[in-house]
Design an enzyme around this catalytic site. Sequence first.
Site, mmCIF file in Angstrom:
data_model
loop_
_atom_site.group_PDB
_atom_site.id
_atom_site.type_symbol
_atom_site.label_atom_id
_atom_site.label_comp_id
_atom_site.label_asym_id
_atom_site.label_seq_id
_atom_site.Cartn_x
_atom_site.Cartn_y
_atom_site.Cartn_z
ATOM 1 N N THR A 1 0.815 -1.220 0.000
ATOM 2 C CA THR A 1 0.000 0.000 0.000
ATOM 3 C C THR A 1 0.849 1.271 0.000
ATOM 4 O OG1 THR A 1 -0.322 -0.701 2.292
ATOM 5 C CG2 THR A 1 -2.235 -0.742 0.884
ATOM 6 N N GLU A 2 2.133 1.127 0.289
ATOM 7 C CA GLU A 2 3.072 2.253 0.172
ATOM 8 C C GLU A 2 4.480 1.720 -0.021
ATOM 9 O OE1 GLU A 2 3.227 5.321 3.244
ATOM 10 O OE2 GLU A 2 1.050 5.185 3.458
ATOM 11 N N ASN A 3 5.191 2.362 -0.917
ATOM 12 C CA ASN A 3 6.624 2.139 -1.092
ATOM 13 C C ASN A 3 7.077 3.295 -1.969
ATOM 14 O OD1 ASN A 3 8.686 0.318 -3.319
ATOM 15 N ND2 ASN A 3 9.179 0.602 -1.172
#
Length: 421
Positions: free
Chosen positions: A323-325
């Site tokens: 969901t985030e990187n």
Amino acid sequence: MGIKFFDEFIFGTATSSHQIEGNNKWNDWWYYEQMGKLPYKSNKACNHWELYKEDIVLMHSLGYDGYRFSIEWSRIFPEEEKINENALDRYREIIELLLKSGMTPNVTLHHFTSPHWFMRKGGFAKEENLKYWGQYVETVVEILKGVKLVATFNEPMVYVMMGYLTAYWPPFVKSPFKAFRVAANLLKAHALAYEILSSRLKVGIVKNIPIMLAASDTERDKKAAEKADNLFNWNFLDAIWSGKFKGVFSTYTVPESDVDFVGVNYYTASEVKYSWNPLKFFFDARLAELSERKTQMGWSVYPRGIHEAIVKVSRYEKPIYVTENGIATLDDEWRKEFIVQHLQYVHKAIEEGYNVKGYFYWSLMDNYEWKEGFKPRFGLIEVDYTTFKRKPRESAYMYGEISQKKEISDELIRKYGLKAP
Ligand code: BGC
């Protein structure tokens, strides 16, 4: 030889309300920004609250399949018991625009900020306040029709650690006892939201998974790393199913619940060593020094950590979304390399049979980075903070091509001047 992702794999981007919308005047961050307790003011941020249509058109034209964003609780309930229908309509419109253009909305209900009035009542430190959270969830369920992915909390343990343990973020409380109580109450809040939403939607939670590396080969450091890993990464997630949250001082009973997916936010690794200090729970964790070059956040780049995070989270046997990187840098060449390197590890995990269904780059555009203000540039799209003009960087186009073709081909590597994988 390029690498190919399966057709349904979602390539999206991520943002959060306070970091991009602007004028979020009713939440706790805004309050502390105005008081001068935070070094930077978010002000109009990226002015997304006004430019949302253009932003959606832009991300669609770049070829992305999904968009993760958060709903600002304090916009929906600027005051206790007072619903702002216009804000609800706006979020519904955003969802509809995304659905119409074929992009998968991935909605987070709480991304660090809370209404100021809620925090004045003690926020999540008080169990009796969960009724307000329940009211909010009941209210937003109406506008979530057609949304495939809804996450209750973004990085609950980061929220706890920064707000109640290190006191680096609002509400600036330094109380280990309170911190674990807040964590237990977040688990209760998750269970409550799951009960309200799960018959209609896929409900998950987003967890930041820093890789905890032992500072040395000694048994003591290895044990310390394991302890840090359990305390920050797994005790919280385990408790969703077991109903037992192991804090440092006691075990809290919380309702047994579930998730339909786990969101993994991955950035970097920590180095952990043993400490004599009971106030630090007998370990000392700091940012690991794994690459010579550091991002604008001072973080090392450690792409294989994303694979480790996925492997570890697979213990819950739930679909996984990254969901985030992302990377904060002004060097877009480095951003392109970062994306390709991390996607290669995500692909490796998929090849090995791990159930990863999507990847959301942080962030769609440059934005307000909490304590660090507007300096870190995480965006695929550059934002000019005086004119609010958006300008896609080359990485934005590269990522769009990957998204469209579901492939990192040799041709793409050559075209964008990257080193062969
Ligand atoms: C948070 C984002 C933040 C990003 C980069 C994540 O932990 O969810 O809000 O901007 O990290 O620091």
